[in-house]
Design an enzyme around this catalytic site. Sequence first.
Site, PDB file in Angstrom:
ATOM      1  N   TYR A   4       2.023   0.011 -12.334  1.00 36.14           N
ATOM      2  CA  TYR A   4       1.578  -0.354 -13.709  1.00 36.14           C
ATOM      3  C   TYR A   4       1.661   0.222 -14.746  1.00 36.14           C
ATOM      4  O   TYR A   4       0.508   0.605 -14.738  1.00 36.14           O
ATOM      5  CB  TYR A   4       1.045  -1.901 -12.846  1.00 36.14           C
ATOM      6  CG  TYR A   4       1.591  -2.653 -12.401  1.00 36.14           C
ATOM      7  CD1 TYR A   4       2.424  -2.891 -11.922  1.00 36.14           C
ATOM      8  CD2 TYR A   4       0.776  -3.587 -11.455  1.00 36.14           C
ATOM      9  CE1 TYR A   4       3.264  -3.823 -10.794  1.00 36.14           C
ATOM     10  CE2 TYR A   4       0.751  -4.213 -10.628  1.00 36.14           C
ATOM     11  CZ  TYR A   4       2.305  -4.290 -10.111  1.00 36.14           C
ATOM     12  OH  TYR A   4       2.538  -5.143  -9.586  1.00 36.14           O
ATOM     13  N   HIS A  42       4.494  -1.239  -2.245  1.00 35.70           N
ATOM     14  CA  HIS A  42       5.757  -1.911  -2.949  1.00 35.70           C
ATOM     15  C   HIS A  42       7.051  -2.650  -2.902  1.00 35.70           C
ATOM     16  O   HIS A  42       7.011  -4.488  -2.764  1.00 35.70           O
ATOM     17  CB  HIS A  42       5.238  -1.665  -4.019  1.00 35.70           C
ATOM     18  CG  HIS A  42       5.261  -2.620  -5.345  1.00 35.70           C
ATOM     19  ND1 HIS A  42       4.958  -1.920  -6.196  1.00 35.70           N
ATOM     20  CD2 HIS A  42       5.735  -3.466  -5.539  1.00 35.70           C
ATOM     21  CE1 HIS A  42       5.001  -3.061  -7.453  1.00 35.70           C
ATOM     22  NE2 HIS A  42       5.228  -3.611  -6.588  1.00 35.70           N
TER      23      HIS A  42
HETATM   24  N1  LIG Z   1       4.442  -6.959  -5.156  1.00 33.85           N
HETATM   25  C1  LIG Z   1       5.360  -7.174  -6.265  1.00 33.85           C
HETATM   26  O1  LIG Z   1       6.646  -7.674  -6.325  1.00 33.85           O
HETATM   27  C2  LIG Z   1       4.763  -8.171  -7.364  1.00 33.85           C
HETATM   28  C3  LIG Z   1       5.570  -8.605  -8.182  1.00 33.85           C
HETATM   29  C4  LIG Z   1       4.443  -9.237  -9.128  1.00 33.85           C
HETATM   30  C5  LIG Z   1       3.504  -9.176  -9.276  1.00 33.85           C
HETATM   31  N2  LIG Z   1       2.865  -8.967  -8.409  1.00 33.85           N
HETATM   32  C6  LIG Z   1       1.414  -9.448  -8.704  1.00 33.85           C
HETATM   33  O2  LIG Z   1       0.525 -10.962  -8.926  1.00 33.85           O
HETATM   34  C7  LIG Z   1       0.270 -10.281  -9.956  1.00 33.85           C
HETATM   35  C8  LIG Z   1      -0.182 -11.697 -11.106  1.00 33.85           C
HETATM   36  O3  LIG Z   1       1.205 -12.517 -11.015  1.00 33.85           O
HETATM   37  P1  LIG Z   1       1.519 -11.868 -12.533  1.00 33.85           P
HETATM   38  O4  LIG Z   1       0.714 -11.624 -13.492  1.00 33.85           O
HETATM   39  O5  LIG Z   1       3.784 -11.757 -12.578  1.00 33.85           O
HETATM   40  O6  LIG Z   1       2.042 -14.069 -13.021  1.00 33.85           O
HETATM   41  P2  LIG Z   1       1.116 -15.032 -13.205  1.00 33.85           P
HETATM   42  O7  LIG Z   1       0.697 -14.514 -12.019  1.00 33.85           O
HETATM   43  O8  LIG Z   1       1.574 -15.977 -13.053  1.00 33.85           O
HETATM   44  O9  LIG Z   1       0.740 -15.302 -14.439  1.00 33.85           O
HETATM   45  C9  LIG Z   1       0.106 -14.730 -15.270  1.00 33.85           C
HETATM   46  C10 LIG Z   1       0.064 -14.848 -17.022  1.00 33.85           C
HETATM   47  O10 LIG Z   1      -0.202 -15.837 -16.999  1.00 33.85           O
HETATM   48  C11 LIG Z   1      -0.767 -16.381 -18.174  1.00 33.85           C
HETATM   49  N3  LIG Z   1      -1.770 -17.325 -17.963  1.00 33.85           N
HETATM   50  C12 LIG Z   1      -2.841 -16.613 -16.808  1.00 33.85           C
HETATM   51  N4  LIG Z   1      -3.411 -17.670 -15.995  1.00 33.85           N
HETATM   52  C13 LIG Z   1      -3.498 -18.600 -17.040  1.00 33.85           C
HETATM   53  C14 LIG Z   1      -4.672 -19.607 -17.906  1.00 33.85           C
HETATM   54  N5  LIG Z   1      -5.336 -20.304 -17.059  1.00 33.85           N
HETATM   55  N6  LIG Z   1      -3.943 -20.015 -19.478  1.00 33.85           N
HETATM   56  C15 LIG Z   1      -2.782 -19.495 -20.331  1.00 33.85           C
HETATM   57  N7  LIG Z   1      -2.128 -18.915 -20.309  1.00 33.85           N
HETATM   58  C16 LIG Z   1      -2.796 -18.318 -18.440  1.00 33.85           C
HETATM   59  C17 LIG Z   1      -0.928 -15.347 -19.101  1.00 33.85           C
HETATM   60  O11 LIG Z   1       0.231 -14.965 -20.024  1.00 33.85           O
HETATM   61  P3  LIG Z   1      -0.462 -14.351 -21.012  1.00 33.85           P
HETATM   62  O12 LIG Z   1      -0.355 -12.454 -20.779  1.00 33.85           O
HETATM   63  O13 LIG Z   1       0.656 -14.748 -21.830  1.00 33.85           O
HETATM   64  O14 LIG Z   1      -1.631 -15.110 -21.674  1.00 33.85           O
HETATM   65  C18 LIG Z   1      -0.871 -13.863 -17.696  1.00 33.85           C
HETATM   66  O15 LIG Z   1      -0.319 -12.668 -18.473  1.00 33.85           O
HETATM   67  C19 LIG Z   1       0.017  -9.446 -11.429  1.00 33.85           C
HETATM   68  O16 LIG Z   1      -1.143  -8.745 -12.071  1.00 33.85           O
HETATM   69  C20 LIG Z   1       0.433  -7.939  -9.889  1.00 33.85           C
HETATM   70  O17 LIG Z   1      -0.921  -7.769  -9.452  1.00 33.85           O
HETATM   71  C21 LIG Z   1       2.652  -8.353  -7.815  1.00 33.85           C
END
Ligand SMILES: NC(=O)c1ccc[n+]([C@@H]2O[C@H](COP(=O)([O-])OP(=O)(O)OC[C@H]3O[C@@H](n4cnc5c(N)ncnc54)[C@H](OP(=O)(O)O)[C@@H]3O)[C@@H](O)[C@H]2O)c1
Length: 328
Positions: free
Chosen positions: A56, A114
Site C-alpha cells: 500500500y 497477502h
Molecule cells: N488482503 C487483501 O487482498 C485486501 C484487499 C483489499 C482491501 N484490504 C483491506 O481491507 C480494507 C478495507 O477495504 P477497502 O478499503 O478496499 O474498501 P471498503 O472498506 O469497503 O471501503 C472504504 C471506502 O469506503 C468509503 N467509506 C467508508 N466509510 C464511509 C462512510 N461512513 N460514509 C461514506 N463513505 C465511506 C470511503 O471512500 P472515500 O475514500 O471515497 O471517502 C473509504 O475509503 C483495506 O483498507 C485493506 O486494509 C485487503
Amino acid sequence: MSAPASSTLPFTPLALGCWAFAGDRFWGPFAERDAVATVHAALDRGIRFLDTAPVYGEGLSEEIVGRALRGRRGDALIATKVSAEDCTAEGVRTSGEASLRRLQTDVIDLLQIHWVGDEARLDETFAAFEALRDAGKVRACGVCNFGPRHLARLRAAGHGWITHQVPYNLLWRAVEFQVAPQSAADGLGLLAYSPLQQGLLTGRFRTADEVPVGRQRSRHFHGDRPLARHGGPGCETETFAALTALAAVAARLGRSMAQVSLAWLRQQPGVVSILAGARSPEQVAENASSLDLTLDAATLAELDRATADLKAKLGPDPDMWAPESRYR
Ligand SMILES: NC(=O)c1ccc[n+]([C@@H]2O[C@H](COP(=O)([O-])OP(=O)(O)OC[C@H]3O[C@@H](n4cnc5c(N)ncnc54)[C@H](OP(=O)(O)O)[C@@H]3O)[C@@H](O)[C@H]2O)c1
C-alpha cells in the site's frame, strides 16, 4: 468446545483498513494529517485493530500507521502482510523486518500472506512466517485470499495459523459458497475486507459512471472500464438494483446503508473482524455506529433475498479483480 484460534489475539469487531493511506491511483490523494486523525478517531472509539500492507503505497501506509501510533502503540493491534513476490524464506524475513521498521514497533501482531505467489514454495513460506513468530517478531500468522487447495496446504503444513482475510460484503458474497465454510472447518477466523464494496454500500453512487475509476475494477463493473482487468461483462444493472433494495431496508430501519451493511457482516458465521476503510473521523464515527445495531432474523433474510440474484450471477470465485482466479 475449544476456543477458536483467532481468540489468541484481542481483535475488535470493527477494524480500520489503511490501504487508502497510500494515496495511490486507486484511491487518489490522502493527506497524512487526515490519515493520522482517522487512526486516532478509530482508537478513541475502541477500533483498535489496524490493517495495512507493504504494497500500500510502497510502504507509505505502514509508515503513516507507525507515525500515527507514536505514544499509542499499546492501544492498537497491527496487522500487515507479505507480498506474493516476497514469499521465499529470505523474502519473508526481509519484508517482515522492513515492516517492523516502518511501523516503528518491535512486534507485528498479525502477519499475513497477502496473495499466494509461487505455489510450489508455499511450505517454505509457512515455515518462514512461523520462524518470525518463534523469534517473537510476530505474535500470530494469517493468510489472505486462499482458495480450497491453498487452505488444504496450510492445513497439512502450518502450525497455529489463526485468520483468513477475504473480500466479503452484501454485494460480494462469493466466499459463502466454499471458502468461508472451509476456513471455519480449519479453525481460521474470517477478516472481512472491502466490507462496503469500496464505498458502493454507502449508497453514495447512483450509477456505475459516478463511481471513481479506481473502484470500477471489480467484477461488478464492465471489463472495459479504464482500470479493470477482469475482461468480463460485469453486472452493473444487478448491482445497482441490489443497492436500491438495500436502500429501502436501511430507510425502513432508520439507519444508513453503511451501518446496515456492516451490521449484516458482523452477524455472518465465522467473521471475527470487519476491516472497514475510512478517510475521516466522521466516516469512522458513522461506521462505529453499526456496532449498536443488531439485525433480526427477518431483516437478515430480507437482505439475503435482496442480494441473492447478484450473488448467483457473480458466482463462487472470490477474486474481485483478476481475469483468472488467483483463489486456488
Ligand atoms: N488482503 C487483501 O487482498 C485486501 C484487499 C483489499 C482491501 N484490504 C483491506 O481491507 C480494507 C478495507 O477495504 P477497502 O478499503 O478496499 O474498501 P471498503 O472498506 O469497503 O471501503 C472504504 C471506502 O469506503 C468509503 N467509506 C467508508 N466509510 C464511509 C462512510 N461512513 N460514509 C461514506 N463513505 C465511506 C470511503 O471512500 P472515500 O475514500 O471515497 O471517502 C473509504 O475509503 C483495506 O483498507 C485493506 O486494509 C485487503
